[in-house]
Scaffold this active site. Sequence first.
Site, PDB file in Angstrom:
ATOM      1  N   HIS A 137      -2.708  11.079   0.186  1.00 49.06           N
ATOM      2  CA  HIS A 137      -2.197  10.888   1.546  1.00 49.06           C
ATOM      3  C   HIS A 137      -1.543  12.214   1.951  1.00 49.06           C
ATOM      4  O   HIS A 137      -0.358  12.276   2.254  1.00 49.06           O
ATOM      5  CB  HIS A 137      -1.225   9.708   1.602  1.00 49.06           C
ATOM      6  CG  HIS A 137      -1.056   9.101   2.969  1.00 49.06           C
ATOM      7  ND1 HIS A 137      -1.233   7.756   3.228  1.00 49.06           N
ATOM      8  CD2 HIS A 137      -0.704   9.646   4.148  1.00 49.06           C
ATOM      9  CE1 HIS A 137      -0.990   7.509   4.512  1.00 49.06           C
ATOM     10  NE2 HIS A 137      -0.662   8.639   5.095  1.00 49.06           N
TER      11      HIS A 137
ATOM     12  N   GLU B  36      -7.481   8.886   5.479  1.00 50.22           N
ATOM     13  CA  GLU B  36      -7.784   9.624   6.706  1.00 50.22           C
ATOM     14  C   GLU B  36      -8.254  11.063   6.451  1.00 50.22           C
ATOM     15  O   GLU B  36      -7.565  12.021   6.827  1.00 50.22           O
ATOM     16  CB  GLU B  36      -6.573   9.626   7.642  1.00 50.22           C
ATOM     17  CG  GLU B  36      -6.078   8.236   7.992  1.00 50.22           C
ATOM     18  CD  GLU B  36      -5.012   8.223   9.087  1.00 50.22           C
ATOM     19  OE1 GLU B  36      -4.520   9.301   9.459  1.00 50.22           O
ATOM     20  OE2 GLU B  36      -4.684   7.128   9.570  1.00 50.22           O
TER      21      GLU B  36
ATOM     22  N   ASN C 287      -7.672   2.459   9.622  1.00 46.92           N
ATOM     23  CA  ASN C 287      -6.372   2.592  10.271  1.00 46.92           C
ATOM     24  C   ASN C 287      -6.622   2.594  11.766  1.00 46.92           C
ATOM     25  O   ASN C 287      -7.299   3.485  12.291  1.00 46.92           O
ATOM     26  CB  ASN C 287      -5.682   3.892   9.849  1.00 46.92           C
ATOM     27  CG  ASN C 287      -5.341   3.889   8.363  1.00 46.92           C
ATOM     28  OD1 ASN C 287      -5.444   2.862   7.702  1.00 46.92           O
ATOM     29  ND2 ASN C 287      -4.933   5.038   7.850  1.00 46.92           N
TER      30      ASN C 287
ATOM     31  N   TYR D 197      -4.958   2.359  15.581  1.00 44.69           N
ATOM     32  CA  TYR D 197      -3.776   2.416  16.442  1.00 44.69           C
ATOM     33  C   TYR D 197      -4.111   2.267  17.913  1.00 44.69           C
ATOM     34  O   TYR D 197      -3.378   1.625  18.652  1.00 44.69           O
ATOM     35  CB  TYR D 197      -3.021   3.742  16.222  1.00 44.69           C
ATOM     36  CG  TYR D 197      -2.335   3.757  14.875  1.00 44.69           C
ATOM     37  CD1 TYR D 197      -1.112   3.129  14.693  1.00 44.69           C
ATOM     38  CD2 TYR D 197      -2.941   4.346  13.770  1.00 44.69           C
ATOM     39  CE1 TYR D 197      -0.487   3.106  13.461  1.00 44.69           C
ATOM     40  CE2 TYR D 197      -2.323   4.331  12.528  1.00 44.69           C
ATOM     41  CZ  TYR D 197      -1.098   3.702  12.376  1.00 44.69           C
ATOM     42  OH  TYR D 197      -0.494   3.663  11.148  1.00 44.69           O
TER      43      TYR D 197
ATOM     44  N   ARG E 141       0.861  -1.193   0.000  1.00 48.75           N
ATOM     45  CA  ARG E 141       0.000   0.000   0.000  1.00 48.75           C
ATOM     46  C   ARG E 141       0.892   1.235   0.000  1.00 48.75           C
ATOM     47  O   ARG E 141       1.685   1.419   0.925  1.00 48.75           O
ATOM     48  CB  ARG E 141      -0.892  -0.013   1.241  1.00 48.75           C
ATOM     49  CG  ARG E 141      -1.717   1.245   1.411  1.00 48.75           C
ATOM     50  CD  ARG E 141      -2.677   1.152   2.611  1.00 48.75           C
ATOM     51  NE  ARG E 141      -3.450   2.372   2.718  1.00 48.75           N
ATOM     52  CZ  ARG E 141      -3.224   3.337   3.617  1.00 48.75           C
ATOM     53  NH1 ARG E 141      -2.276   3.208   4.531  1.00 48.75           N
ATOM     54  NH2 ARG E 141      -3.964   4.420   3.623  1.00 48.75           N
TER      55      ARG E 141
ATOM     56  N   GLU F 131      -3.946   0.246   8.151  1.00 51.76           N
ATOM     57  CA  GLU F 131      -2.760   0.589   8.950  1.00 51.76           C
ATOM     58  C   GLU F 131      -2.951   0.060  10.353  1.00 51.76           C
ATOM     59  O   GLU F 131      -4.010   0.247  10.958  1.00 51.76           O
ATOM     60  CB  GLU F 131      -2.540   2.111   9.054  1.00 51.76           C
ATOM     61  CG  GLU F 131      -2.102   2.774   7.780  1.00 51.76           C
ATOM     62  CD  GLU F 131      -1.862   4.284   7.939  1.00 51.76           C
ATOM     63  OE1 GLU F 131      -1.618   4.762   9.066  1.00 51.76           O
ATOM     64  OE2 GLU F 131      -1.934   4.973   6.911  1.00 51.76           O
TER      65      GLU F 131
END
Length: 461
Positions: free
Chosen positions: A140, A185, A311, A313, A97, A369
Amino acid sequence: MNMPLDPSVATPLSDLVSPPAGSPMWQRNFLFGAGTSSYQIEGAAHEDGRLESIWDRFCNTPGKVLRGENGDVACDHYHRFEEDLDLLQRMGVDAYRFSIAWPRVMDEAGRPNARGIDFYKRLIDGLHRRGMKAFVTLYHWDLPQHLEERGGWLSREIAYRFADYAELMSRELSGGVAAWTTHNEPWCSAYLGYGDGHHAPGHKNVRWAAQAMHHLLLGHGLALPALRANEPKALVGLVANCAPGYAATDSASDRDAAHLFETFQNTWVLDPLFKGEYPKDLWRLWKGAEPLVLAGDMDKIAQPMDYLGINYYSRALLRSPEADKFEWVRDPAVERTSMDWEVYPQGLQDLFEKLHRDYPNLPALYVTENGMSSHDSVQDGEVDDRQRQAYLKAHFAACTRAMQNGVKVDGYFIWSLLDNFEWAFGYERRFGLVHVDFETQKRTLKKSALAYSDFLGRRIG
Ligand code: FCB
């Protein structure tokens, strides 16, 4: 006598990261990869006709990025991409990616820049020669600076320029891309870029953040028909950074704070995509900040997608300081990474199961991610990144539980392939599976990468 090897049996090395025995993630049709983005790794900021981006400008504005660092050289991937593709191949991933730098591929008049486009063609060819798929992100965060000067994402025109860019790239790269991502995002582009100013272009106005979000999402909607027409076999989707919010106590006000956090962090992006409307409670947080929405916009935004990238985290723990507000609470008992983010794998399962409940039209999910930063260094030629190994293993297990409870997850990309330029934190935060010495550009596979590779080679089917 030699026993036949069962490839799905974890060795001590693969066991450092692998999902639990019996997980659907052991099947070869579950796609594994690693990710990067253009500004964070490419460098070559002034080569082959690349224009300035908002991140070049932001980095060169004193006080915006730690130690005044920038992406001028980064991982020098623009010149070393063959070596980096070899690393991916050595790891045995199915897909890579990466993102395209918009300022590399179009000039100020919107004409194609063949030299910049050629770089991505060579990159994709290199992936195919090594048997890997390309997951390509269009945006991005590195908006051409000249478009910022025309208003950036505050200007409706930029959504149309984005659709032109999507049309150009999907035509140029047609046949080579397995999955397109319009935006990575949009929450960061809109909120960090226009609301709190931590990211480029550094504006601080929530009304602007709401308008920028609308134009980002409109750009996504305008780009979809071109992507589908030019690359009918590719998947098309968007990537959102989501986090579950948990109330610090069981009080009604703290539960409302958790709800408001999720409205701000998750449903601000997801409701327009899957319900065709902004969540009304967002305007409890930001009174009077509703964006200007024209007739037909929400239908464009809410067109079906083939997948949603998440994504993930960490989580957020919240309390209510007063009505219609939320505040983060620090839990001293929870392990943290060098970003000071909590390690909270259960949040991935909770988030996925909630998305599955809340959106009946949710497409397949990908973890686009997941990973962590740590203070990694090379000792005797090795990087034993134990916290990352445990982090990945725990998150693979959480993803497995969500899948076993009915959530459709088709793939998982580790952030990141390489240590790289971590935005406002510069080069200090190392997220890579591969260690990069930024003085010499030497790459060293961390132990997590070796374990990941061993696991990938032992999959079934
Ligand atoms: C995400 C970004 C990615 C990287 C990770 C740590 O928000 O998409 O570029 O910076 O965080």
